[in-house]
Each structure stands twice: as structure tokens, then as C-alpha cells.
Design a protein around this motif. Structure first.
Motif, mmCIF file in Angstrom:
data_model
loop_
_atom_site.group_PDB
_atom_site.id
_atom_site.type_symbol
_atom_site.label_atom_id
_atom_site.label_comp_id
_atom_site.label_asym_id
_atom_site.label_seq_id
_atom_site.Cartn_x
_atom_site.Cartn_y
_atom_site.Cartn_z
ATOM 1 N N HIS A 11 3.238 17.523 37.401
ATOM 2 C CA HIS A 11 2.941 17.171 38.794
ATOM 3 C C HIS A 11 3.750 18.031 39.766
ATOM 4 N N ALA A 12 5.022 18.240 39.451
ATOM 5 C CA ALA A 12 5.907 18.940 40.387
ATOM 6 C C ALA A 12 5.579 20.434 40.457
ATOM 7 N N GLY A 13 5.497 21.082 39.308
ATOM 8 C CA GLY A 13 5.259 22.527 39.276
ATOM 9 C C GLY A 13 3.927 22.892 39.911
ATOM 10 N N ASN A 33 3.304 27.192 31.703
ATOM 11 C CA ASN A 33 2.810 25.921 31.166
ATOM 12 C C ASN A 33 3.057 25.893 29.657
ATOM 13 N N ASP A 34 3.932 25.010 29.203
ATOM 14 C CA ASP A 34 4.239 24.994 27.763
ATOM 15 C C ASP A 34 3.425 23.960 26.994
ATOM 16 N N GLU A 35 2.434 23.332 27.666
ATOM 17 C CA GLU A 35 1.558 22.407 26.932
ATOM 18 C C GLU A 35 0.208 23.096 26.727
ATOM 19 N N PRO A 36 -0.508 22.740 25.634
ATOM 20 C CA PRO A 36 -1.705 23.503 25.285
ATOM 21 C C PRO A 36 -2.976 23.126 26.045
ATOM 22 N N GLN A 41 -2.673 15.060 34.859
ATOM 23 C CA GLN A 41 -1.909 13.915 35.373
ATOM 24 C C GLN A 41 -1.398 13.076 34.206
ATOM 25 N N ARG A 42 -0.160 12.595 34.333
ATOM 26 C CA ARG A 42 0.382 11.783 33.248
ATOM 27 C C ARG A 42 0.079 10.274 33.339
ATOM 28 N N PRO A 43 0.016 9.683 34.556
ATOM 29 C CA PRO A 43 -0.111 8.222 34.600
ATOM 30 C C PRO A 43 -1.237 7.622 33.746
ATOM 31 N N SER A 46 -0.927 6.159 29.600
ATOM 32 C CA SER A 46 -0.533 4.857 29.049
ATOM 33 C C SER A 46 -1.460 3.739 29.504
ATOM 34 N N LYS A 47 -2.542 4.106 30.182
ATOM 35 C CA LYS A 47 -3.443 3.072 30.673
ATOM 36 C C LYS A 47 -4.909 3.508 30.533
ATOM 37 N N ALA A 48 -5.555 3.998 31.611
ATOM 38 C CA ALA A 48 -7.011 4.242 31.592
ATOM 39 C C ALA A 48 -7.465 5.167 30.457
ATOM 40 N N ARG A 78 6.715 29.395 27.488
ATOM 41 C CA ARG A 78 7.807 28.453 27.737
ATOM 42 C C ARG A 78 9.026 29.217 28.221
ATOM 43 N N GLY A 79 9.676 28.705 29.257
ATOM 44 C CA GLY A 79 10.904 29.350 29.741
ATOM 45 C C GLY A 79 12.027 29.114 28.751
ATOM 46 N N MET A 80 12.696 30.176 28.326
ATOM 47 C CA MET A 80 13.747 30.041 27.301
ATOM 48 C C MET A 80 15.142 30.339 27.844
ATOM 49 N N ALA A 105 10.781 22.964 37.165
ATOM 50 C CA ALA A 105 9.996 21.719 37.235
ATOM 51 C C ALA A 105 9.723 21.274 35.803
ATOM 52 N N THR A 106 10.807 21.163 35.040
ATOM 53 C CA THR A 106 10.672 20.978 33.587
ATOM 54 C C THR A 106 10.572 19.512 33.155
ATOM 55 N N GLY A 107 10.638 18.578 34.111
ATOM 56 C CA GLY A 107 10.385 17.175 33.772
ATOM 57 C C GLY A 107 11.431 16.558 32.867
ATOM 58 N N GLY A 274 11.337 17.045 41.007
ATOM 59 C CA GLY A 274 10.621 16.142 40.110
ATOM 60 C C GLY A 274 11.564 15.385 39.189
ATOM 61 N N ASP A 275 11.053 15.003 38.025
ATOM 62 C CA ASP A 275 11.818 14.174 37.090
ATOM 63 C C ASP A 275 13.131 14.813 36.660
ATOM 64 N N VAL A 276 13.229 16.142 36.741
ATOM 65 C CA VAL A 276 14.429 16.811 36.215
ATOM 66 C C VAL A 276 15.558 16.915 37.237
ATOM 67 N N GLU A 292 11.623 9.105 38.897
ATOM 68 C CA GLU A 292 10.526 9.467 37.992
ATOM 69 C C GLU A 292 9.241 8.902 38.563
ATOM 70 N N SER A 293 8.614 9.639 39.457
ATOM 71 C CA SER A 293 7.354 9.161 40.016
ATOM 72 C C SER A 293 6.530 10.337 40.514
ATOM 73 N N VAL A 294 5.233 10.107 40.570
ATOM 74 C CA VAL A 294 4.306 11.131 41.047
ATOM 75 C C VAL A 294 4.601 11.451 42.512
ATOM 76 N N GLN A 295 4.834 10.408 43.311
ATOM 77 C CA GLN A 295 5.138 10.642 44.735
ATOM 78 C C GLN A 295 6.308 11.591 44.899
ATOM 79 N N PHE A 321 5.878 3.992 44.424
ATOM 80 C CA PHE A 321 5.548 4.004 43.001
ATOM 81 C C PHE A 321 4.467 2.970 42.741
ATOM 82 N N TRP A 322 3.698 3.173 41.682
ATOM 83 C CA TRP A 322 2.758 2.116 41.276
ATOM 84 C C TRP A 322 2.722 2.006 39.757
ATOM 85 N N THR A 323 2.300 0.850 39.287
ATOM 86 C CA THR A 323 2.015 0.680 37.857
ATOM 87 C C THR A 323 0.828 -0.265 37.740
HETATM 88 P P1 FAD Z 1 6.299 16.414 34.071
HETATM 89 O O1 FAD Z 1 5.001 15.875 34.575
HETATM 90 O O2 FAD Z 1 6.902 15.788 32.864
HETATM 91 O O3 FAD Z 1 6.074 17.975 33.800
HETATM 92 C C1 FAD Z 1 7.058 18.815 33.289
HETATM 93 C C2 FAD Z 1 6.384 19.902 32.485
HETATM 94 O O4 FAD Z 1 7.340 20.929 32.189
HETATM 95 C C3 FAD Z 1 5.871 19.418 31.137
HETATM 96 O O5 FAD Z 1 4.577 19.903 30.926
HETATM 97 C C4 FAD Z 1 6.855 20.025 30.153
HETATM 98 O O6 FAD Z 1 6.263 20.232 28.885
HETATM 99 C C5 FAD Z 1 7.160 21.324 30.849
HETATM 100 N N1 FAD Z 1 8.376 22.028 30.420
HETATM 101 C C6 FAD Z 1 9.556 21.506 29.993
HETATM 102 N N2 FAD Z 1 10.428 22.484 29.703
HETATM 103 C C7 FAD Z 1 9.797 23.665 29.950
HETATM 104 C C8 FAD Z 1 10.171 25.031 29.845
HETATM 105 N N3 FAD Z 1 11.389 25.390 29.433
HETATM 106 N N4 FAD Z 1 9.264 25.982 30.185
HETATM 107 C C9 FAD Z 1 8.029 25.621 30.626
HETATM 108 N N5 FAD Z 1 7.610 24.355 30.745
HETATM 109 C C10 FAD Z 1 8.488 23.374 30.417
HETATM 110 N N6 FAD Z 1 4.494 7.751 37.839
HETATM 111 C C11 FAD Z 1 3.947 7.025 38.830
HETATM 112 O O7 FAD Z 1 4.303 7.235 39.997
HETATM 113 N N7 FAD Z 1 3.008 6.057 38.546
HETATM 114 C C12 FAD Z 1 2.587 5.797 37.282
HETATM 115 O O8 FAD Z 1 1.748 4.914 37.055
HETATM 116 C C13 FAD Z 1 3.147 6.565 36.218
HETATM 117 N N8 FAD Z 1 2.737 6.382 34.936
HETATM 118 C C14 FAD Z 1 3.252 7.182 33.948
HETATM 119 C C15 FAD Z 1 2.766 7.028 32.642
HETATM 120 C C16 FAD Z 1 3.262 7.834 31.625
HETATM 121 C C17 FAD Z 1 2.743 7.650 30.228
HETATM 122 C C18 FAD Z 1 4.262 8.802 31.907
HETATM 123 C C19 FAD Z 1 4.808 9.666 30.802
HETATM 124 C C20 FAD Z 1 4.732 8.954 33.194
HETATM 125 C C21 FAD Z 1 4.231 8.163 34.231
HETATM 126 N N9 FAD Z 1 4.678 8.304 35.546
HETATM 127 C C22 FAD Z 1 4.122 7.551 36.547
HETATM 128 C C23 FAD Z 1 5.742 9.254 35.882
HETATM 129 C C24 FAD Z 1 5.185 10.579 36.357
HETATM 130 O O9 FAD Z 1 4.150 11.004 35.494
HETATM 131 C C25 FAD Z 1 6.313 11.607 36.408
HETATM 132 O O10 FAD Z 1 7.261 11.173 37.337
HETATM 133 C C26 FAD Z 1 5.789 12.989 36.787
HETATM 134 O O11 FAD Z 1 4.934 13.459 35.764
HETATM 135 C C27 FAD Z 1 6.947 13.959 37.015
HETATM 136 O O12 FAD Z 1 6.445 15.237 37.220
HETATM 137 P P2 FAD Z 1 7.280 16.526 36.750
HETATM 138 O O13 FAD Z 1 6.386 17.686 37.043
HETATM 139 O O14 FAD Z 1 8.637 16.462 37.300
HETATM 140 O O15 FAD Z 1 7.419 16.353 35.178
#
Ligand code: FAD
Length: 405
Positions: A11-13, A33-36, A41-43, A46-48, A78-80, A105-107, A274-276, A292-295, A321-323
Motif C-alpha cells: 500500500h505504501a510503496g 516488488n518482491d512478491e510474484p 490490497q492486503r485487507p 483475511s476476509k472477503a 528485492r532490495g538487498m 516501504a518494506t512493511g 507505512g508499517d515499517v 499498521e493500517s491502510v490509511q 482503521f477498520w475491520t
Molecule cells: P505491506 O503492504 O506489507 O507491503 C510491503 C511490501 O514490501 C511487501 O510486498 C513486502 O514483501 C515488500 N518487501 C519487504 N522487504 C523488501 C525488500 N527488501 N525489497 C523489496 N520489497 C520488500 N489495515 C486496515 O486498515 N484495515 C484492514 O482491514 C486490514 N486488514 C488486514 C488484513 C491482513 C490479512 C493484513 C496482513 C493486513 C491488514 N491490514 C489492514 C493492514 C494493512 O494491510 C497494512 O497496514 C498495509 O498493508 C501496510 O502497507 P505497507 O506498504 O507499509 O506494507
């Protein structure tokens, strides 16, 4: 600025990349992008998505052509390592990307379950599409499900499993659902709802082991010696920020990558969000906070993009935040970490309720269950500039000039 490199396409990147183009930035954007899959979107994971209500394609932020049209280079890599001296991100493939500005934005990753048997098949955390793809077919067949952790993700999954007809046991160390994040009054609403769907809670319960048979999980053993049979075990016991890249590059870390109010790391050429990222959060007395939220991921992405095109500002956005759990939607505006007084509006028995969380005379947060109007009103009320309190002014690093904005 000619080259922005973004590590992590969650979400952040992705938001940083989109907002940079919306802000008129014309230089290079490389999104690692290190995922295939295409960024998604992650939310729903765990639900829909588990209930088959949303497809994998519908979870994608944008179709592939969009990235091409917007000249956002999506790199499957992947960033190393960060070579800060030469401003270069070294990738797993061996390639390297030169940057004028790097965005981390590594989460975060799931906190691992560290008990014997955690590695058996049939035991899952849910973080990625790969996890949800693996869990979905097993859930269809599972008759007995054990959920470890009564936080948001554990309970979203518990509601889904109950809806699929499984008998669900939830194990939780604490005394009530989602205790770290919501008021006792709102926990009670969710506890009652889950119990009405057939979910059984075990509070003050630790897991000591997962019992296996031929490599498959068959039961969860609690610390007080109970044996809960299980065809499927899902745990959600918190997350750990992905800081290795930043740590090895010598950036400051404090429960996440430490950033300033404008989301810069200790290197002025590197941002994190973001989450990190651990940032001084206005709604938490300017203490370093990781949300840890999308917002949070999206609003921080917009802020960094604006700064990179010459419009700097401190991050002050209201957290929300929502759930979704079964028929209930909980929306939270603000942060109620230190609330000491609650006012309940609505009808808790009917599951339509808002809890106003105060500290002294100050409204900190509003939790709304199935009262979307209250949530939207709360976001407006809580977004008005808060009065400067002694706690905020006395926090380390407080800057009156930033407050002025
Ligand atoms: P992420 O979305 O985790 O993205 C980080 C990305 O960086 C990942 O793809 C990761 O693989 C990649 N990465 C890591 N290291 C490296 C590297 N070295 N090089 C390249 N890429 C790398 N939030 C809400 O607000 N409402 C919800 O209902 C909700 N439900 C959720 C349900 C689930 C199952 C999960 C897991 C999360 C939920 N969240 C929810 C939280 C929300 O999804 C996160 O807060 C949000 O995804 C954070 O975004 P981000 O980009 O910081 O991290």
C-alpha cells in the motif's frame, strides 16, 4: 530530482509512486516488488478473499498497463543492500538502481509462532496472497479450526471460519478480544457477536505445542494442558517491521525505521513509511509510533510524494482503521492508547454502537460498530487541530514551528 527508487510495492510503496505522478513528477520511478504478483490490497486476505467474495484480480491496485502508462517501472526483484555513499540500491538479482531519493516501504512480517510444531503443515499466518491461497482450500474442508491470537486478523479469520461452518476455538493470552486496540465496551460487543456465530473463546490461554501426525497439525496443546483438536491452525500474534535493509545500512531504528515528522530517516536522501516506519505521532503525544493500517500507509505516501516535489509538511493525519468481522464493521477514528473514560452511544445489544474514548476532557478516539455516520463525523471532529498539551510540548524533539502548520 531525477530518480526515485521505492523498495516494497505494498500500500505504501504504490501510493508514493502514484502520488509522485499525480504531483507532476516526471523523472524515473522504480518500484521494487518482491512478491510474484502485481501489487495488491492486503485487507481482503483475511476476509472477503477467503470467502470467495473478491477475486485475486479485483484485489490488485491497478492493471499492469497502468504502470507502463504512468512510466512506473515495476521490477520483480528485492532490495538487498543500500550503498548510501553512492546512492544505490543493490538488488537480489545483482542489478543496482541509482537513486536521488530512496523510499523504504518494506512493511512488516508476521511475528512467528515459536512453539514446537509451529512448522507442521496446516499451520498458517496470513500476510500475503500466498498465505491466503494456501489457506482458502483447506478452510473449505476444515471442521475444526483453532485461531491463536484474538487481534484483528485472528478474529477476522475466526468469523470467516465460523461462516464456513467450522467449529472455531480462539486462544488468547489476554482477557478480552482486541484488547490492545479497543475499549472494553467494544470488546464486549465483539465477544458477544462471535459467540453468537459459534466461536468459542479461551482467554488467558497460552499455546505450548502443536501436535502433529505425519507432518500435519492435528491439535493445539495449551499451557494448562488442554488439547484442542484442529484440522487447521491460524495464528495472528502481531507483526515485526522489516528493518534489515535499513539496519544494515546504518539508519536509526527504534521499533521500526525511525523517521522525522516529515518521514525522513536519519539519511536525508532516504524516506520510510507505512508499517515499517516509526514516526512522531501527534495523536500519541508525539511519541515514536508505528501504525499498521491502510490509511497510514496511503496518507504517508501522499506526504512523501508532495515533499519530493517541493511541498514539505509534517505528518499530522488523523489515524483511522477498520475491520470487518462477520456482519459487523468496526471503524476507529483516532488513537485511544491512553483513554481513561468512555461514553457509549447507541445499542450495544443490537451491535450498533459507538464508544467515545476520552482522556480527561480530551476526546482521543471514536470506535463505531455499524454506525458509519458516527465514524465520518468523528473523523471530522478529531481532525480539527488539537490543543497543544503539556505532554506533547514536553516530548523529546518537539518543535513549536512544526506545530504551527
Ligand atoms: P505491506 O503492504 O506489507 O507491503 C510491503 C511490501 O514490501 C511487501 O510486498 C513486502 O514483501 C515488500 N518487501 C519487504 N522487504 C523488501 C525488500 N527488501 N525489497 C523489496 N520489497 C520488500 N489495515 C486496515 O486498515 N484495515 C484492514 O482491514 C486490514 N486488514 C488486514 C488484513 C491482513 C490479512 C493484513 C496482513 C493486513 C491488514 N491490514 C489492514 C493492514 C494493512 O494491510 C497494512 O497496514 C498495509 O498493508 C501496510 O502497507 P505497507 O506498504 O507499509 O506494507
Amino acid at each position: 530530482l531525477q530518480s526515485v527508487v521505492i523498495a516494497g510495492a505494498g500500500h505504501a510503496g504504490v501510493q508514493v509512486a502514484l502520488s509522485l505522478r499525480q504531483e507532476g513528477y516526471a523523472g524515473r520511478i522504480a518500484l521494487v516488488n518482491d512478491e510474484p504478483w502485481l501489487p495488491y490490497q492486503r485487507p481482503p486476505l483475511s476476509k472477503a478473499f477467503l470467502l470467495g467474495k473478491i477475486s485475486a484480480t479485483a484485489m490488485q491496485f491497478r492493471p499492469e498497463e497502468f504502470y507502463t502508462e504512468q512510466r512506473i517501472e515495476l521490477l520483480a526483484d528485492r532490495g538487498m543492500a543500500i550503498d548510501r555513499q553512492n546512492r544505490r540500491l543493490v538488488l537480489a538479482s545483482g542489478a543496482a538502481l541509482d537513486y536521488d531519493h530512496l523510499v523504504l516501504a518494506t512493511g512488516a512480517h508476521n511475528r512467528p509462532l515459536s512453539v514446537p510444531g509451529a512448522g507442521l503443515s496446516g499451520v498458517f499466518g496470513i500476510k500475503t496472497r500466498a498465505d491466503a491461497d494456501a489457506v482458502a482450500p483447506l478452510l473449505k474442508m476444515a471442521r475444526r479450526v483453532v485461531v491463536i491470537g484474538a487481534g484483528f486478523i485472528g478474529l477476522e479469520f475466526a468469523a470467516v471460519a465460523a461462516a464456513e461452518g467450522a467449529a472455531v476455538e480462539v486462544l488468547e493470552l489476554g482477557e478480552r478480544p482486541m484488547a490492545r486496540a479497543i475499549s472494553p465496551q467494544m470488546s464486549e460487543v465483539f465477544r458477544n457477536a462471535h459467540e453468537s456465530w459459534g466461536v468459542h473463546f479461551n482467554f488467558r490461554s497460552a499455546v505450548s505445542e502443536i501436535e502433529g501426525d505425519n507432518g500435519r497439525a492435528v491439535a493445539v496443546i495449551t499451557a494448562d494442558g488442554r488439547r484442542l483438536p484442529a484440522d487447521l491452525v491460524v495464528y495472528g500474534i502481531g507483526v515485526v517491521p522489516n528493518v534489515t535493509l535499513a539496519l544494515e545500512a546504518g539508519l536509526n531504528i527504534d521499533n521500526g525505521i525511525k523517521v522525522s515528522a516529515s518521514l525522513l530517516t536519519s539519511d536525508p536522501n532516504i524516506s520510510a513509511l507505512g508499517d515499517v516506519a516509526a514516526f512522531p505521532c501527534l495523536q500519541n503525544g508525539s511519541q515514536l509510533t508505528r501504525l499498521e493500517s491502510v490509511q497510514n500507509a496511503c496518507d504517508q505516501g501522499k506526504l512523501i510524494a508532495a515533499r519530493l516535489v517541493g511541498k514539505p509538511a509534517p505528518y499530522t493525519a488523523l489515524p483511522w482503521f477498520w475491520t470487518d468481522q462477520g456482519s459487523l464493521k468496526l471503524q476507529i477514528a483516532g488513537l485511544a492508547l491512553c483513554a481513561d473514560n468512555h461514553v457509549v452511544l447507541g445499542d450495544p445489544a443490537a451491535g450498533q454502537v459507538s464508544v467515545l474514548c476520552f482522556r480527561g476532557e480530551q476526546l482521543l478516539a471514536v470506535e463505531s460498530c455499524c454506525r458509519a455516520g458516527d465514524h465520518m463525523a468523528a473523523r471530522k471532529i478529531l481532525s480539527r487541530p488539537p490543543a497543544l498539551t503539556p505532554a506533547v510540548a514536553a516530548a523529546p524533539g518537539f518543535d513549536l514551528k512544526e506545530w504551527e502548520v
